[in-house]
Scaffold this motif. Structure first.
Motif, short mmCIF file in Angstrom:
data_model
loop_
_atom_site.label_atom_id
_atom_site.label_comp_id
_atom_site.label_asym_id
_atom_site.label_seq_id
_atom_site.Cartn_x
_atom_site.Cartn_y
_atom_site.Cartn_z
N SER A 1 22.89 -101.26 3.75
CA SER A 1 21.63 -101.45 3.01
C SER A 1 21.48 -102.87 2.47
O SER A 1 20.38 -103.43 2.49
CB SER A 1 21.50 -100.42 1.90
N GLU A 2 22.57 -103.48 2.00
CA GLU A 2 22.44 -104.82 1.41
C GLU A 2 22.11 -105.89 2.44
O GLU A 2 21.65 -106.97 2.10
CB GLU A 2 23.73 -105.19 0.68
N LYS A 3 22.38 -105.60 3.71
CA LYS A 3 22.12 -106.60 4.75
C LYS A 3 20.73 -106.46 5.37
O LYS A 3 20.35 -107.22 6.24
CB LYS A 3 23.15 -106.45 5.88
N LEU A 4 20.00 -105.43 4.94
CA LEU A 4 18.73 -105.12 5.61
C LEU A 4 17.54 -105.55 4.77
O LEU A 4 17.62 -105.59 3.54
CB LEU A 4 18.65 -103.61 5.88
N GLU A 5 16.43 -105.82 5.45
CA GLU A 5 15.24 -106.22 4.70
C GLU A 5 14.71 -105.05 3.87
O GLU A 5 14.13 -105.24 2.83
CB GLU A 5 14.16 -106.78 5.65
N GLU A 6 14.96 -103.83 4.34
CA GLU A 6 14.62 -102.65 3.53
C GLU A 6 15.47 -101.47 3.97
O GLU A 6 15.86 -101.36 5.13
CB GLU A 6 13.14 -102.30 3.67
N SER A 7 15.80 -100.62 3.01
CA SER A 7 16.56 -99.42 3.32
C SER A 7 16.25 -98.38 2.25
O SER A 7 16.21 -98.71 1.06
CB SER A 7 18.05 -99.74 3.33
N TYR A 8 16.00 -97.16 2.68
CA TYR A 8 15.62 -96.10 1.75
C TYR A 8 16.79 -95.14 1.54
O TYR A 8 17.74 -95.12 2.33
CB TYR A 8 14.43 -95.32 2.30
N GLY A 9 16.66 -94.32 0.51
CA GLY A 9 17.66 -93.28 0.27
C GLY A 9 17.54 -92.20 1.32
O GLY A 9 16.60 -92.18 2.12
N MET A 10 18.49 -91.26 1.29
CA MET A 10 18.61 -90.24 2.35
C MET A 10 17.31 -89.46 2.59
O MET A 10 16.93 -89.27 3.74
CB MET A 10 19.72 -89.28 1.95
N TYR A 11 16.64 -89.02 1.54
CA TYR A 11 15.43 -88.20 1.75
C TYR A 11 14.16 -89.03 1.64
O TYR A 11 13.14 -88.67 2.22
CB TYR A 11 15.44 -87.00 0.81
N ASP A 12 14.26 -90.15 0.90
CA ASP A 12 13.13 -91.08 0.79
C ASP A 12 12.72 -91.59 2.17
O ASP A 12 11.53 -91.74 2.46
CB ASP A 12 13.55 -92.30 -0.03
N ALA A 13 13.71 -91.87 3.01
CA ALA A 13 13.44 -92.44 4.34
C ALA A 13 12.55 -91.50 5.15
O ALA A 13 11.73 -91.93 5.97
CB ALA A 13 14.74 -92.72 5.07
N ALA A 14 12.70 -90.20 4.92
CA ALA A 14 11.97 -89.21 5.74
C ALA A 14 10.58 -88.87 5.19
O ALA A 14 9.86 -88.09 5.83
CB ALA A 14 12.81 -87.94 5.85
N GLN A 15 10.21 -89.48 4.05
CA GLN A 15 8.89 -89.20 3.46
C GLN A 15 7.79 -89.44 4.50
O GLN A 15 7.65 -90.55 5.01
CB GLN A 15 8.62 -90.15 2.28
N ASN A 16 7.03 -88.41 4.79
CA ASN A 16 5.90 -88.50 5.72
C ASN A 16 6.29 -88.94 7.14
O ASN A 16 5.42 -89.40 7.89
CB ASN A 16 4.82 -89.45 5.19
N ALA A 17 7.55 -88.82 7.48
CA ALA A 17 7.98 -89.25 8.82
C ALA A 17 7.55 -88.21 9.86
O ALA A 17 7.54 -87.01 9.59
CB ALA A 17 9.49 -89.43 8.86
#
Ligand SMILES: NC(=O)c1ccc[n+]([C@@H]2O[C@H](COP(=O)([O-])OP(=O)(O)OC[C@H]3O[C@@H](n4cnc5c(N)ncnc54)[C@H](O)[C@@H]3O)[C@@H](O)[C@H]2O)c1
Length: 425
Positions: free
Chosen positions: A347-363
């Motif tokens: 996550s620290e190396k990426l321009e953006e990274s979400y939490g486990m369930y946040d990433a799936a919001q509206n996916a």
């Protein structure tokens, strides 16, 4: 005890330096990267590797390990562990090995040992390093001993493997091989095999090429399986019951600093490397293949959101170099897809990274790119409750189909045809 300079304190050099220091040698970690050197002198690390932090801290505190941005001129042994990347045209970029070797010229003296650990194209020691080292005026193989000893550690298990792996030492002559063997004997419990420098270079590159070609075969099988109504993972499981068959696993491609690059050294070195070349192309085609599979599942990419789980080049590490999933991310973005990434390691190396369930919001789809251990415990019911769509694509055969479908989600697997004949229960 010897004084040892490790040139390049990255993923390979730092653990090597700390291991030698832990055995009582005086070790200087020389690097052109001030950040890495400053961290080392504070007893800290800027890379993720189990056990490394504690080893560096204790060896810095005991005074055996120090960092420097200036190459010392009073060491007995100089170990080169600098990067050997490839250029955009897939030729070897030997700038770092060349500059590290040039740095040695004013700093070595009679009786010194120089070891190249960086993975390098066959003939690097003979054709690139020796002509530079001859400028020292020292008699190579007698007053200045030179060898290649390739590093074969597995990220994530580096500290253990540095100690237990066998090692190849390829000297420019017998005396170089024998003296370099004595150096490594203080940290290596495995066998140390002696050979020529060019043979050692070829061994290391062929080890990685062997895996790359095998994975290319598995990926080709995955592509064929989707067309021919089978599950490649089942084929591999059954075929590998044969005592002389060992097909590796398919996936979204091959990444990292080694397997995805080293075979290109052979493609450049010899026009005989036809199979090796094709295997590279097969593996490099996988992010595009996965992108097409996602597009097919979603029936086009209009205003779609993809949740991408894991972008490193392999599980449970933070290394994103040459990661095929990073390429997949790029390909999806180029198609206008909204990509929400979750990677607890990188996550620290990426321009953006979400939490486990946040990433799936509206996916519309969840794609497992890398099987990090954190994803094992995922709650598919919770995932389904935040998603807009229902599709899950596993590129690693990691999530059990039943757990996915029990939550009302649709399960897709890379290498498995969606039109397989199903047996009745
Ligand atoms: N990472 C692995 O798992 C692994 C495993 C086996 C072999 N290798 C090989 O080992 C070599 C090093 O890989 P790495 O992963 O440690 O790379 P890295 O990028 O993590 O570290 C290399 C370090 O060398 C430094 N450097 C560059 N030029 C220098 C110079 N002229 N003088 C001093 N320092 C210099 C860089 O600043 C960097 O800190 C490569 O050839 C790689 O293919 C890597």
């Amino acid at each position: 005890m010897k004084s040892i300079c490790v040139m390049g304190i990255g993923y390979v050099g730092l653990p090597t330096a700390a291991m030698f220091a832990s055995k009582g040698h005086r070790v200087v970690g020389y690097d052109v990267n001030e950040k890495a050197v400053n961290a080392l002198n504070k007893g800290e690390i800027i890379i993720e590797e189990p056990g490394l932090g504690a080893l560096v801290k204790s060896t810095v505190e005991s005074g055996h390990l120090t960092g420097s941005t200036v190459c010392p001129n009073d060491c007995d042994v100089y170990i080169i562990a600098v990067p050997t990347p490839i250029n955009s045209d897939k030729t070897a970029d030997m700038r770092f090995v060349r500059s590290a070797t040039e740095t040695l010229v004013p700093n070595v003296r009679k009786g010194c040992i120089v070891v190249l650990e960086s993975t390098s194209p066959p003939r690097t020691v003979e054709d690139l390093m020796i002509p530079i080292l001859e400028k020292t005026g020292l008699k190579i193989g007698d007053e200045l001993l030179v060898a290649h000893s390739p590093e074969r550690i597995l990220p994530g298990k580096v500290i253990e493997e540095l100690r237990t792996n066998s090692r190849i030492v390829g000297g420019i002559n017998k005396k170089s091989s024998e003296e370099v063997k004595k150096v490594y004997e203080s940290i290596v419990e495995g066998d140390i095999f002696l050979t020529t420098s060019t043979t050692a270079e070829m061994c290391k590159v062929m080890e990685n090429t062997f895996r790359d070609v095998n994975i290319a075969l598995a990926n080709e099988l995955a592509k064929m399986s989707e067309e021919l109504g089978v599950n490649a993972w089942e084929v591999i499981r059954l075929a590998n019951q044969h005592p002389r068959v060992n097909i590796l696993s398919p996936g979204p491609g091959v990444g990292g600093h080694c397997i995805a690059l080293d075979p290109w050294f052979l493609v450049e070195a010899s026009d005989k490397a036809k199979l090796i070349h094709q295997a590279r192309l097969n593996n490099d085609s996988m992010p595009g293949f996965v992108k097409k599979k996602i597009e097919k599942i979603l029936n086009g990419f209009q205003n779609k959101t993809v949740a991408l789980y894991g972008v490193t080049y392999k599980p449970n590490i933070d290394d994103i170099r040459e990661s095929p999933v990073m390429n997949l991310w790029k390909l999806l973005k180029e198609c206008g897809v909204n990509v929400r990434v979750c990677d607890p390691h990188a996550s620290e190396k990426l321009e953006e990274s979400y939490g486990m369930y946040d990433a799936a919001q509206n996916a519309d789809i969840v794609v497992l790119g890398v099987n990090h251990k954190e994803f094992e415990a995922i709650d598919f019911g919770k995932l389904a409750s935040v998603m807009r769509g229902k599709a899950v694509l596993d590129t690693r055969n990691f999530w059990p189909e039943k757990s996915v479908t029990a939550s009302g989600l649709e399960y897709h697997l890379l290498g498995k045809s969606d039109n397989m004949v199903k047996w009745e229960n």
